[in-house]
Design a protein around this motif. Structure first.
Motif, short mmCIF file in Angstrom:
data_model
loop_
_atom_site.label_atom_id
_atom_site.label_comp_id
_atom_site.label_asym_id
_atom_site.label_seq_id
_atom_site.Cartn_x
_atom_site.Cartn_y
_atom_site.Cartn_z
N GLY A 72 0.83 -1.19 0.00
CA GLY A 72 0.00 0.00 0.00
C GLY A 72 0.86 1.24 0.00
O GLY A 72 2.10 1.17 0.08
N ALA A 73 0.22 2.39 -0.07
CA ALA A 73 0.94 3.65 -0.12
C ALA A 73 1.78 3.86 1.14
O ALA A 73 2.86 4.47 1.07
N ALA A 74 1.32 3.36 2.28
CA ALA A 74 2.07 3.55 3.52
C ALA A 74 3.48 2.98 3.41
O ALA A 74 4.45 3.57 3.90
N TRP A 75 3.61 1.81 2.78
CA TRP A 75 4.93 1.18 2.63
C TRP A 75 5.84 2.08 1.79
O TRP A 75 7.01 2.30 2.12
N VAL A 76 5.34 2.59 0.67
CA VAL A 76 6.15 3.40 -0.24
C VAL A 76 6.53 4.72 0.42
O VAL A 76 7.66 5.20 0.28
N VAL A 77 5.60 5.31 1.15
CA VAL A 77 5.90 6.55 1.88
C VAL A 77 6.99 6.30 2.92
O VAL A 77 7.93 7.09 3.06
N ALA A 78 6.88 5.21 3.65
CA ALA A 78 7.89 4.89 4.67
C ALA A 78 9.26 4.72 4.04
O ALA A 78 10.27 5.21 4.57
N ASP A 79 9.32 4.03 2.92
CA ASP A 79 10.60 3.80 2.25
C ASP A 79 11.22 5.11 1.79
O ASP A 79 12.42 5.36 1.99
N ALA A 80 10.40 5.96 1.17
CA ALA A 80 10.91 7.24 0.67
C ALA A 80 11.31 8.16 1.82
O ALA A 80 12.30 8.89 1.73
N ALA A 81 10.55 8.12 2.92
CA ALA A 81 10.88 8.96 4.07
C ALA A 81 12.19 8.53 4.71
O ALA A 81 12.99 9.37 5.14
N ALA A 82 12.42 7.24 4.80
CA ALA A 82 13.68 6.75 5.36
C ALA A 82 14.85 7.24 4.51
O ALA A 82 15.86 7.71 5.04
N ARG A 83 14.70 7.15 3.23
CA ARG A 83 15.79 7.61 2.35
C ARG A 83 16.03 9.10 2.51
O ARG A 83 17.18 9.54 2.61
N ARG A 84 14.97 9.88 2.53
CA ARG A 84 15.12 11.33 2.62
C ARG A 84 15.77 11.76 3.93
O ARG A 84 16.53 12.74 3.97
N SER A 85 15.48 11.05 5.00
CA SER A 85 16.00 11.43 6.32
C SER A 85 17.34 10.78 6.64
O SER A 85 17.89 10.99 7.72
N GLY A 86 17.87 9.97 5.71
CA GLY A 86 19.15 9.31 5.96
C GLY A 86 19.06 8.13 6.90
O GLY A 86 20.07 7.72 7.48
N VAL A 87 17.87 7.57 7.04
CA VAL A 87 17.65 6.42 7.91
C VAL A 87 17.66 5.14 7.07
O VAL A 87 17.10 5.11 5.97
#
Length: 485
Positions: free
Chosen positions: A48-63
């Protein structure tokens, strides 16, 4: 994650996501991760969208992102969290109690749990962007570390190779926590501005690691009209068989059904294509960022795994092992960074004169018969799997004069005579030294529940052999034509 301009980036069960909605949710989630001071974020989410948002947010924040498949056991989840040093775990809101609900967009919320893992549980190569745990034959997950540049190279290579097909809508039919779907089913389409269609795994027919309902997948495909999807061989086989039984043709919107994860077999490909499924076999592994080679329309050789994609380099070592170069992993958790330009895969194969890769088996699983012939069991198993009556097969016979197999039928209605006929048909495709002289009906299906498969569905050869040894090996030695069943 980068994406070209597209009216709709994501289409999930909650609605559609354009670039503005997606970017807003990603930034809110990324800022939250920065505030939490996390270094590793684990997720155990449905498609779902939640998974893709989490993945992109981790990348953006350096996590570092640690995606956990739903089919992992609790023991495997605990091992992965501890080894990777994940401080945060995001789950669906209804998945557990405790923690806090975090909402990053209307209708997009996750339950955030603090774990007991210490930050950076073991050594992690510098630049790690994602850790993907693969379950080997022992069932103990091993963490493969990949960087952003490797993931992007694979995604762009896939996009370049498939660009002429005009794929604008991709349906994710495998769990996003599986690296193949993550890279080829999310990163690659988004990089080209295509729409990623996301539905809960139940809606695409998946239950656990080894349960599949082709009718559910077919209904979702017809409802969403995708141009492409990725399947495992058993899914392809079940779907094409279901279409045949229903007297249906595949949804005409499909332009590419990529199949990988295990040998497909020419008969299974032909059966799928006869039902209108544009099925093409590929090959890859997590250490190479997922897919490395792929057959495509206009560059297709059934029985092979296709030609190398733009990001990949493939060669064959002197002992027949397939080696990969190009976009490779940074190494494994707990081990020194791996900067070697070429890596062995553990698979045996050959490149033909036209550059198509043929995978013949696993290096460590080669059987040496009593007559000194080397036989890859996967080769024989592929021939058996192409028979409609046989759902699963594992071949044995190391040090024996003849080969034997443990079989599981495709239906409870399949009797021993039908299995015997199926073995005979498979034998007709094989040289005499690779034919099955004796077979045994398994005690149970090869699944995690029976203890005969890993959580991701790979047969546990040692467990299958131990459970059937009393009947299997004496029968091979004595020359009995079939086993007591």
């Amino acid at each position: 994650m980068t994406a070209e301009t597209s009216a709709i980036l994501l289409d999930d069960a909650t609605g559609t996501w354009d670039a503005e909605r997606f970017e807003r949710a990603v930034e809110i989630a990324a800022q939250h991760l920065r505030e939490q001071g996390a270094t590793v974020l684990a997720t155990r989410l449905d498609n779902g969208a939640a998974w893709v948002v989490a993945d992109a947010a981790a990348r953006r924040s350096g996590v570092v992102h640690l995606p956990l498949p739903a089919f992992f056991t609790e023991t495997q989840v605990a091992h992965a969290l501890r080894t990777a040093g994940a401080e945060l775990l995001w789950l669906p809101p209804a998945a557990a109690s405790g923690g806090r609900i975090r909402e990053f967009a209307p209708g997009l919320a996750m339950r955030e749990m603090r774990t007991a893992a210490a930050p950076c549980g073991v050594a992690m190569p510098a630049g790690t962007r994602i850790v993907t745990f693969t379950s080997g034959s022992t069932g103990t997950p091993k963490g493969v570390c990949l960087g952003a540049s490797q993931l992007d190279a694979v995604a762009h290579g896939i996009g370049e190779a498939t660009g002429a097909l005009g794929i604008r809508r991709h349906l994710c039919a495998l769990p996003l926590a599986v690296l193949l779907e993550h890279v080829a089913g999310v990163l690659a389409p988004l990089a080209r501005g295509a729409t990623v269609i996301l539905r809960p795994l139940e809606a695409v027919g998946l239950g656990g690691s080894s349960s599949f309902d082709p009718a559910r997948l077919d209904a979702t495909v017809r409802a969403t009209q995708p141009h492409s999807l990725i399947l495992l061989p058993q899914q392809l086989r079940a779907w094409s068989g279901w279409l045949h039984a229903q007297g249906l043709r595949a949804c005409p919107s499909l332009k590419l059904v990529a199949v990988g994860g295990a040998p497909v077999g020419t008969a299974n490909l032909a059966a799928a294509r006869a039902m209108g499924l544009p099925a093409y076999e590929g090959y890859g592994l997590s250490e190479g960022g997922s897919v490395q080679t792929l057959n495509l329309p206009g560059a297709d050789r059934p029985g092979s795994a296709g030609r190398p994609l733009p990001h990949a380099r493939v060669r064959i070592a002197a002992d027949g092992e397939i080696e990969l170069g190009g976009a490779l992993s940074l190494g494994y958790l707990g081990e020194p960074a791996d900067a070697r330009p070429w890596r062995g895969t553990g698979d045996l194969g050959r490149l033909d004169d036209d550059g198509f890769l043929h995978v013949t088996g696993r290096k460590k699983q080669v059987l040496i018969t009593a007559f000194g012939r080397n036989v890859s069991p996967e080769w024989v198993e592929t021939a058996l799997h192409q028979q409609a009556a046989i759902a699963q097969a594992v071949v044995f016979g190391d040090g024996q004069p003849r080969l034997g197999a443990v079989l599981w039928p495709s239906s409870p209605a399949i009797d021993d005579a039908a299995l015997d006929a199926a073995v005979a048909r498979a034998n007709a495709q094989l040289p005499d030294y690779a034919r099955i002289a004796h077979w045994l009906r398994g005690r149970d299906a090869f699944s995690p529940a029976s203890g005969f498969a890993t959580p991701n569905g790979r047969p546990l050869r040692s467990a299958i052999a131990a459970a059937h040894a009393a009947a299997l090996f004496p029968a091979i030695e004595s020359g009995h034509e079939t086993f007591a069943r």
